[in-house]
Design an enzyme around this catalytic site. Structure first.
Site, PDB file in Angstrom:
ATOM      1  N   ASP A  78       0.764  -1.278  -0.016  1.00  0.00           N
ATOM      2  CA  ASP A  78       0.125  -0.076   0.013  1.00  0.00           C
ATOM      3  C   ASP A  78       0.735   1.370   0.082  1.00  0.00           C
ATOM      4  O   ASP A  78       0.391   2.202  -0.502  1.00  0.00           O
ATOM      5  CB  ASP A  78      -0.910  -0.096   1.320  1.00  0.00           C
ATOM      6  CG  ASP A  78      -2.140  -0.765   1.185  1.00  0.00           C
ATOM      7  OD1 ASP A  78      -2.053  -1.548   0.196  1.00  0.00           O
ATOM      8  OD2 ASP A  78      -3.060  -0.845   1.836  1.00  0.00           O
ATOM      9  N   CYS A 119       1.476  -8.008   5.440  1.00  0.00           N
ATOM     10  CA  CYS A 119       0.982  -6.602   5.264  1.00  0.00           C
ATOM     11  C   CYS A 119      -0.729  -6.902   5.053  1.00  0.00           C
ATOM     12  O   CYS A 119      -1.284  -7.811   4.854  1.00  0.00           O
ATOM     13  CB  CYS A 119       1.619  -6.125   4.137  1.00  0.00           C
ATOM     14  SG  CYS A 119       3.312  -5.986   4.840  1.00  0.00           S
ATOM     15  N   ASP A 120      -1.087  -5.413   4.675  1.00  0.00           N
ATOM     16  CA  ASP A 120      -2.485  -5.142   4.918  1.00  0.00           C
ATOM     17  C   ASP A 120      -3.592  -6.224   4.621  1.00  0.00           C
ATOM     18  O   ASP A 120      -4.458  -6.855   5.230  1.00  0.00           O
ATOM     19  CB  ASP A 120      -2.779  -3.799   4.448  1.00  0.00           C
ATOM     20  CG  ASP A 120      -1.919  -2.686   4.901  1.00  0.00           C
ATOM     21  OD1 ASP A 120      -0.957  -2.979   5.696  1.00  0.00           O
ATOM     22  OD2 ASP A 120      -2.415  -1.676   4.788  1.00  0.00           O
ATOM     23  N   LYS A 121      -3.568  -6.095   3.140  1.00  0.00           N
ATOM     24  CA  LYS A 121      -4.960  -6.996   2.594  1.00  0.00           C
ATOM     25  C   LYS A 121      -4.570  -8.518   2.514  1.00  0.00           C
ATOM     26  O   LYS A 121      -5.427  -9.482   2.576  1.00  0.00           O
ATOM     27  CB  LYS A 121      -4.917  -6.592   1.307  1.00  0.00           C
ATOM     28  CG  LYS A 121      -6.235  -5.685   0.956  1.00  0.00           C
ATOM     29  CD  LYS A 121      -6.105  -4.564   1.680  1.00  0.00           C
ATOM     30  CE  LYS A 121      -4.985  -3.976   1.379  1.00  0.00           C
ATOM     31  NZ  LYS A 121      -4.882  -2.621   2.080  1.00  0.00           N
ATOM     32  N   CYS A 192       5.402  -2.327   8.379  1.00  0.00           N
ATOM     33  CA  CYS A 192       5.520  -1.013   8.997  1.00  0.00           C
ATOM     34  C   CYS A 192       5.403  -0.910  10.434  1.00  0.00           C
ATOM     35  O   CYS A 192       4.517  -1.209  10.730  1.00  0.00           O
ATOM     36  CB  CYS A 192       5.197   0.039   8.126  1.00  0.00           C
ATOM     37  SG  CYS A 192       6.014  -0.012   6.436  1.00  0.00           S
ATOM     38  N   GLU A 450      -6.858   4.293  -0.358  1.00  0.00           N
ATOM     39  CA  GLU A 450      -6.355   4.433   0.941  1.00  0.00           C
ATOM     40  C   GLU A 450      -5.714   5.825   0.673  1.00  0.00           C
ATOM     41  O   GLU A 450      -5.094   5.998  -0.131  1.00  0.00           O
ATOM     42  CB  GLU A 450      -5.223   3.239   1.353  1.00  0.00           C
ATOM     43  CG  GLU A 450      -4.744   3.366   2.628  1.00  0.00           C
ATOM     44  CD  GLU A 450      -3.991   2.131   3.065  1.00  0.00           C
ATOM     45  OE1 GLU A 450      -4.685   1.114   3.184  1.00  0.00           O
ATOM     46  OE2 GLU A 450      -2.856   2.193   3.300  1.00  0.00           O
ATOM     47  N   SER A 476      -5.135   5.011   5.577  1.00  0.00           N
ATOM     48  CA  SER A 476      -4.098   4.152   5.775  1.00  0.00           C
ATOM     49  C   SER A 476      -4.131   4.049   7.429  1.00  0.00           C
ATOM     50  O   SER A 476      -4.516   4.899   8.109  1.00  0.00           O
ATOM     51  CB  SER A 476      -2.813   4.961   5.642  1.00  0.00           C
ATOM     52  OG  SER A 476      -1.672   4.512   6.194  1.00  0.00           O
TER      53      SER A 476
HETATM   54  C1  XAI Z   1       1.493   1.872   3.927  1.00  0.00           C
HETATM   55  C2  XAI Z   1       0.764   1.604   5.311  1.00  0.00           C
HETATM   56  C3  XAI Z   1       1.267   2.444   6.365  1.00  0.00           C
HETATM   57  O1  XAI Z   1       1.006   0.298   5.718  1.00  0.00           O
HETATM   58  C4  XAI Z   1      -0.695   1.777   4.988  1.00  0.00           C
HETATM   59  O2  XAI Z   1      -1.140   0.739   3.990  1.00  0.00           O
HETATM   60  C5  XAI Z   1      -1.628   1.176   6.285  1.00  0.00           C
HETATM   61  O3  XAI Z   1      -2.949   0.958   5.852  1.00  0.00           O
HETATM   62  O4  XAI Z   1      -1.273   1.045   7.335  1.00  0.00           O
HETATM   63 MG    MG Z   2      -3.059   0.036   4.135  1.00  0.00          MG
END
Ligand code: XAI
Ligand code: MG
Length: 562
Positions: A78, A119-121, A192, A450, A476
């Protein structure tokens, strides 16, 4: 065994023949077949090392008397897809991931699964797929990234990098300072470092009991994390080799039940999770056939105290700090002190119940995880707002508000994120405005972008506590400020957000859950008469299919087909 379907009897000679070609040995046909749902992909920092993680896991599975079969899902970063039309693909990727897991697991009749998202999805996608397959499933994520530091030692992360763009725009920081942040915000592999969407979901998996303790907080690429991968692999083998009645208890739908969904939201509230968790947990609840609605979130929020503040809500604290302070188990142990109804006892994939799992957990640093009598706030970090502008609800991360919780402002309307970014940079947005970004919902976008760029620009340009933002798109996990998303119904389906005009008065009252346009019935009716929703031109076949099937954010933006 479920895999008997592809293994047993003379009619399965061709099947065995193919399996032998992949390296399956004679003695392996008596063992459980374990799907290793990986998400190795080189362009995402949380995923580029997952090929090595899967090797560790597969070796442990073989050593524990089972046969691993790895397959991979796609993923979207993302952060890299942010601020341009690449983000249209982000939320839709969740459906591809869910469909991939369902397809591989069911086509080959595998007995159990270990899932490696990060990560997210990828997290909700894999959970949704697993719920459709419904075999015993252990989740073990790649793990979070370390926090970064500027040259002079200030803690930073990806949110700092996005906000630095706004600061650079106003001249508050120099090219050199921006470059320092760029080079140091993401110092290692992992998801992250803040309580952004990935780490929020990885944390909620502990609350749901589908992952082992430490899943949300132990840093990626550390020996401690490798131990967790191995433990998870051993556990799925233990379960896969149980007698059927015992094994049945660990089918994912028996773990991820209504209690698990409610526990996830409670932990989300206590830790100020990403607003995207609302979207994903609603989709997960639907897939699990659990009765849970958007309105239930405020009931939970009123009961749960916000006791752990993490970036972006508190820029100095990151997942590694939560880990050192006792982890998610310590948070849950503390939360529970507020009352017996805060968390429900429920079986977890490790074999113990939630209460057993957290009974000995302790906070090791009360500056990081606050005690229940010293919370950041007595209510949770997310709220659902209602009113004529959001008859089916809108989401705000209250944990990230820096200005007033009651706000009246005048609308400045943009029909896309791109228009909004240009408008903000060109000074169209002033103190006292409510920035309206519409036609960015699941259908309207399509794909519900997002919007970290506009929210970060607003923060970076020093407007964070002077303006509010409402959108039918989403944010985000790194978004801060009075940002209200997921407005439903969305503009593309005739929601009032599509009828707003520049200068309209908008009223927001977070603590009373209100989002309203100060318009009379007559004004609304008159505008509705001449309203023609914008339909964005699309060339992508996949996004056209998505737009045709997607539902609005209040039901998790899931795809629905008759
Ligand atoms: C890029 C990020 C910060 O990871 C975002 O995608 C989120 O939704 O937290
Ligand atoms: Mg995201």
């Amino acid at each position: 065994m479920r895999s008997d379907e592809i293994k047993l009897g003379f009619s399965r000679a061709p099947h065995r023949s193919l399996l032998r070609a992949t390296g399956v040995k004679e003695e392996d046909f008596d063992k459980p077949f374990i799907g290793v749902a990986n998400s190795f992909i080189e362009i995402i920092p949380g995923h580029f090392f997952l090929n090595k993680v899967a090797e560790v896991i597969k070796e442990e599975i073989r050593a524990n008397g089972c046969v691993p079969f790895e397959f991979n899902t796609i993923g979207v970063d993302d952060g890299i897809a942010m601020g341009h039309d690449g983000m249209l693909y982000s939320l839709p990727s969740r459906e591809i991931i869910a469909n991939s897991v369902e397809t591989v697991m069911n086509a080959h009749k595998l007995d159990a699964m270990i899932a490696i998202p990060n990560c997210d999805k990828i997290v909700p996608g894999m959970i949704m797929g697993a719920l459709r397959v419904n075999v015993p499933t252990v989740f073990v994520s790649g793990g979070p990234m370390q926090k970064g530091h500027t040259k002079d030692g200030k803690p930073i992360d990806l949110a700092s990098a996005f906000e630095a763009v706004g600061k650079h725009e106003t001249g508050e920081i120099s090219d050199e300072e921006l470059y320092d942040i760029e080079c140091n915000a993401c110092p290692s592999g992992g998801s992250c470092s803040g309580m952004f969407t990935a780490n929020s979901m990885n944390t909620l998996m502990e609350a749901m009991g589908i992952a082992l303790p430490g899943n949300g907080t132990i840093l990626a690429l550390t020996p401690e994390r490798t131990e967790l991968y191995k433990k998870a692999a051993r556990r799925i083998c233990q379960i896969a080799k149980m007698e059927q009645a015992e094994r049945e208890k660990f089918k994912i739908r028996n773990i991820l039940n209504e209690n698990a969904v409610r526990n996830a939201f409670a932990v989300d509230m206590a830790m100020g999770g990403s607003s995207n968790t609302v979207l994903h947990m609603l989709a997960i609840a639907k897939e699990a056939e659990v009765d849970f609605n958007l309105e239930d979130i405020n009931t939970i929020s009123k009961r749960v105290s916000h006791i752990a503040k993490i970036s972006p809500s508190l820029s100095t604290v990151h997942m590694e700090d939560i880990n050192k302070a006792g982890g998610v188990n310590a948070v849950m142990h503390e939360m529970k002190k507020r009352g017996d109804d805060i968390l429900a006892d429920n079986l977890c994939i490790g074999g113990e119940t939630l209460y057993e799992k957290i009974q000995d957990a302790k906070i090791l640093d009360t500056n990081i995880i606050h005690t229940i009598d010293n919370p950041y706030s007595a209510v949770g970090g997310l709220a659902i707002l209602y009113g004529n502008l959001a008859e089916q609800g809108a989401v705000i991360k209250t944990a990230g508000i820096t200005g007033d919780r009651v706000f009246t402002g005048t609308a400045v309307c943009f029909n896309s994120q791109d228009e909004a970014i240009k408008g903000i940079i060109n000074g169209k947005v002033k103190a006292g405005n409510v920035v309206v970004i519409r036609y960015e919902g699941p259908k309207g976008g399509p794909g519900m972008q997002e919007m970290l760029s506009p929210t970060s620009l607003i923060m970076g340009m020093g407007l964070g506590d002077k303006v509010a933002l409402i959108t039918d798109g989403r944010f985000s996990g790194a978004t801060r400020g009075a940002s209200i998303g997921h407005v439903s119904p969305e503009a593309a389906e005739g929601g009032l957000i599509g009828l707003l005009e520049d200068g309209d008065e908008i009223f927001i009252d977070v603590d009373n859950y209100i989002l309203e346009a100060k318009l009379t019935f007559e004004e609304i009716a008159e505008r509705r008469d001449r309203f023609k929703p914008i339909v964005k031109p699309l060339t992508s076949k996949w996004l056209k299919q998505y737009r045709a099937l997607v539902t609005n954010a209040s039901s998790g933006a899931v795809l629905e087909a008759e």
